[in-house]
Design an enzyme around this catalytic site. Structure first.
Site, PDB file in Angstrom:
ATOM      1  N   LEU A  29       6.908 -12.083  46.060  1.00 18.25           N
ATOM      2  CA  LEU A  29       7.962 -11.857  45.063  1.00 18.25           C
ATOM      3  C   LEU A  29       8.345 -10.390  44.933  1.00 18.25           C
ATOM      4  O   LEU A  29       7.509  -9.503  45.078  1.00 18.25           O
ATOM      5  CB  LEU A  29       7.492 -12.372  43.699  1.00 18.25           C
ATOM      6  CG  LEU A  29       7.123 -13.855  43.641  1.00 18.25           C
ATOM      7  CD1 LEU A  29       6.725 -14.246  42.216  1.00 18.25           C
ATOM      8  CD2 LEU A  29       8.263 -14.737  44.141  1.00 18.25           C
ATOM      9  N   HIS A  30       9.623 -10.161  44.643  1.00 16.32           N
ATOM     10  CA  HIS A  30      10.130  -8.820  44.376  1.00 16.32           C
ATOM     11  C   HIS A  30      11.086  -8.912  43.189  1.00 16.32           C
ATOM     12  O   HIS A  30      11.282  -9.996  42.623  1.00 16.32           O
ATOM     13  CB  HIS A  30      10.807  -8.236  45.625  1.00 16.32           C
ATOM     14  CG  HIS A  30      11.824  -9.159  46.242  1.00 16.32           C
ATOM     15  ND1 HIS A  30      12.978  -9.535  45.593  1.00 16.32           N
ATOM     16  CD2 HIS A  30      11.845  -9.803  47.437  1.00 16.32           C
ATOM     17  CE1 HIS A  30      13.680 -10.342  46.361  1.00 16.32           C
ATOM     18  NE2 HIS A  30      13.013 -10.541  47.479  1.00 16.32           N
ATOM     19  N   HIS A  86      13.554 -11.844  42.923  1.00 16.48           N
ATOM     20  CA  HIS A  86      13.010 -13.106  42.384  1.00 16.48           C
ATOM     21  C   HIS A  86      12.839 -13.003  40.867  1.00 16.48           C
ATOM     22  O   HIS A  86      13.147 -13.939  40.137  1.00 16.48           O
ATOM     23  CB  HIS A  86      11.622 -13.395  42.980  1.00 16.48           C
ATOM     24  CG  HIS A  86      11.614 -13.628  44.454  1.00 16.48           C
ATOM     25  ND1 HIS A  86      11.037 -12.745  45.339  1.00 16.48           N
ATOM     26  CD2 HIS A  86      12.103 -14.648  45.201  1.00 16.48           C
ATOM     27  CE1 HIS A  86      11.158 -13.211  46.570  1.00 16.48           C
ATOM     28  NE2 HIS A  86      11.811 -14.357  46.528  1.00 16.48           N
ATOM     29  N   GLN A  93      22.149 -14.787  45.167  1.00 18.21           N
ATOM     30  CA  GLN A  93      23.418 -14.684  45.907  1.00 18.21           C
ATOM     31  C   GLN A  93      23.200 -14.045  47.292  1.00 18.21           C
ATOM     32  O   GLN A  93      24.023 -14.201  48.171  1.00 18.21           O
ATOM     33  CB  GLN A  93      24.405 -13.867  45.059  1.00 18.21           C
ATOM     34  CG  GLN A  93      25.714 -13.524  45.717  1.00 18.21           C
ATOM     35  CD  GLN A  93      26.544 -14.756  46.057  1.00 18.21           C
ATOM     36  OE1 GLN A  93      26.587 -15.710  45.293  1.00 18.21           O
ATOM     37  NE2 GLN A  93      27.188 -14.735  47.223  1.00 18.21           N
ATOM     38  N   GLN A 135      22.831 -20.210  52.143  1.00 18.75           N
ATOM     39  CA  GLN A 135      21.878 -21.151  51.529  1.00 18.75           C
ATOM     40  C   GLN A 135      22.445 -21.709  50.221  1.00 18.75           C
ATOM     41  O   GLN A 135      22.338 -22.906  49.937  1.00 18.75           O
ATOM     42  CB  GLN A 135      20.548 -20.432  51.277  1.00 18.75           C
ATOM     43  CG  GLN A 135      19.589 -21.192  50.373  1.00 18.75           C
ATOM     44  CD  GLN A 135      18.215 -20.572  50.332  1.00 18.75           C
ATOM     45  OE1 GLN A 135      17.445 -20.685  51.271  1.00 18.75           O
ATOM     46  NE2 GLN A 135      17.879 -19.909  49.235  1.00 18.75           N
TER      47      GLN A 135
HETATM   48  O1  PAF Z   1      15.263 -18.787  49.362  1.00 25.78           O
HETATM   49  C1  PAF Z   1      14.092 -19.184  49.545  1.00 25.78           C
HETATM   50  O2  PAF Z   1      13.110 -18.492  49.240  1.00 25.78           O
HETATM   51  C2  PAF Z   1      13.865 -20.534  50.181  1.00 25.78           C
HETATM   52  O3  PAF Z   1      14.801 -20.794  51.178  1.00 25.78           O
HETATM   53  C3  PAF Z   1      13.795 -21.691  49.157  1.00 25.78           C
HETATM   54  C4  PAF Z   1      15.126 -21.855  48.419  1.00 25.78           C
HETATM   55  C5  PAF Z   1      12.683 -21.424  48.166  1.00 25.78           C
HETATM   56  C6  PAF Z   1      13.507 -23.007  49.881  1.00 25.78           C
HETATM   57  O4  PAF Z   1      12.305 -22.963  50.580  1.00 25.78           O
END
Ligand code: PAF
Length: 279
Positions: free
Chosen positions: A32-33, A36, A147, A152
């Protein structure tokens, strides 16, 4: 913060949380950073309960990608989530998420083959499958994504819409270091030199934003203005520079307000992405 390892227990607790109020979900792969943590803070400010997940999803890594060396920093991740007052952390083992005999996948179709989906075949099937599972497991009212991963985000929105998940997908702004580099768990792979070379991503985007502000809208002209620099850059291999509709990821002729401008490339063996939405 309670740490949950099984799907059954997570679903039981999620049902309880859902009866009491709104549930916000922040899916992550750990390492995490601040990016997140900005998702967690947003969820904390908008929801009654916050569920975070840490799961390095094997299904979204290609055969020659970095699954084995993907950074795993579980203890410090837990400390950070605890500090942000996350209620539940769901952190299953791969065997729990993908039980033996499981064969169902979620394929969002053509949108999953654009931008990163073009250079990472199968990646977005892996993402859509795990995110659909996490939605069923945590049953959130809102789910928070960065974003920075613009393709994704488009894939997850398409999947949530097509499969009628009763939740809101919330996109949160990119968080950058002081030098402009977008935060990413993969930044920790970069040597000092590679980190310097990586600045070509945000700098290209800043240059394009300035051109657009100056009145240049034509996508071909905008891309051409950066191509020579990108192709000649030392220690940088361009994957794509794309000017697209943020929902379909299809190219657009002009960069108008709302258009997504995205870039991806490899620096010192590490693949990085960045983007902005035209204001
Ligand atoms: O963005 C991410 O860290 C991953 O692609 C996710 C959305 C947790 C799915 O594994």
């Amino acid at each position: 913060m309670q740490i949950i390892r099984t799907i059954e227990e997570m679903q039981r607790l999620a049902r309880g949380l859902g009866r009491k109020g709104t549930v916000g979900l922040v899916p992550t792969m750990g390492a995490l950073h601040e990016g997140h943590l900005s998702l967690v803070r947003r969820a904390r400010s908008e929801c009654d309960a916050v569920v975070a997940t840490i799961f390095v999803n094997p299904l979204q890594f290609g055969a020659n990608e970095d699954l084995d060396k993907y950074p795993r920093t579980f203890e410090s991740d837990c400390e950070q989530l605890e500090r942000e007052q996350v209620d539940l952390l769901f952190a299953p083992a791969p065997e729990e998420m993908y039980r033996s005999g499981a064969t169902t996948i979620v394929d969002v179709g053509a949108i999953g083959t654009r931008l990163d989906g073009a250079s990472r075949p199968g990646h977005f099937v892996g993402v859509a499958t795990v995110v659909a599972k996490l939605f069923h497991i945590a049953m959130p009212d809102r789910a928070y994504f960065g974003q920075k991963d613009a393709a994704q985000l488009a894939v997850i929105r398409q999947m949530a819409r097509d499969l009628n998940f009763p939740l809101e997908v919330v996109a949160c702004p990119i968080v950058r270091d002081e030098d402009g580099l977008a935060l990413s768990s993969r930044n920790r792979y970069l040597s000092r030199e590679a980190r310097g070379a990586a600045l070509i991503l945000p700098r290209t985007l800043v240059a394009l934003a300035e051109k657009i502000r100056g009145g240049i809208r034509d996508s071909g002209v905008l891309k051409d203005s950066q191509m020579r620099l990108l192709e000649g850059a030392r220690d940088f291999e361009l994957d794509y520079l794309a000017i697209v509709d943020p929902d379909t990821l299809l190219p657009v002729a002009e960069a108008l307000p709302g258009t997504l401008i995205a870039i991806a490339g490899t620096v010192g063996g590490t693949r990085l992405i960045d983007n902005f939405i035209v204001g």
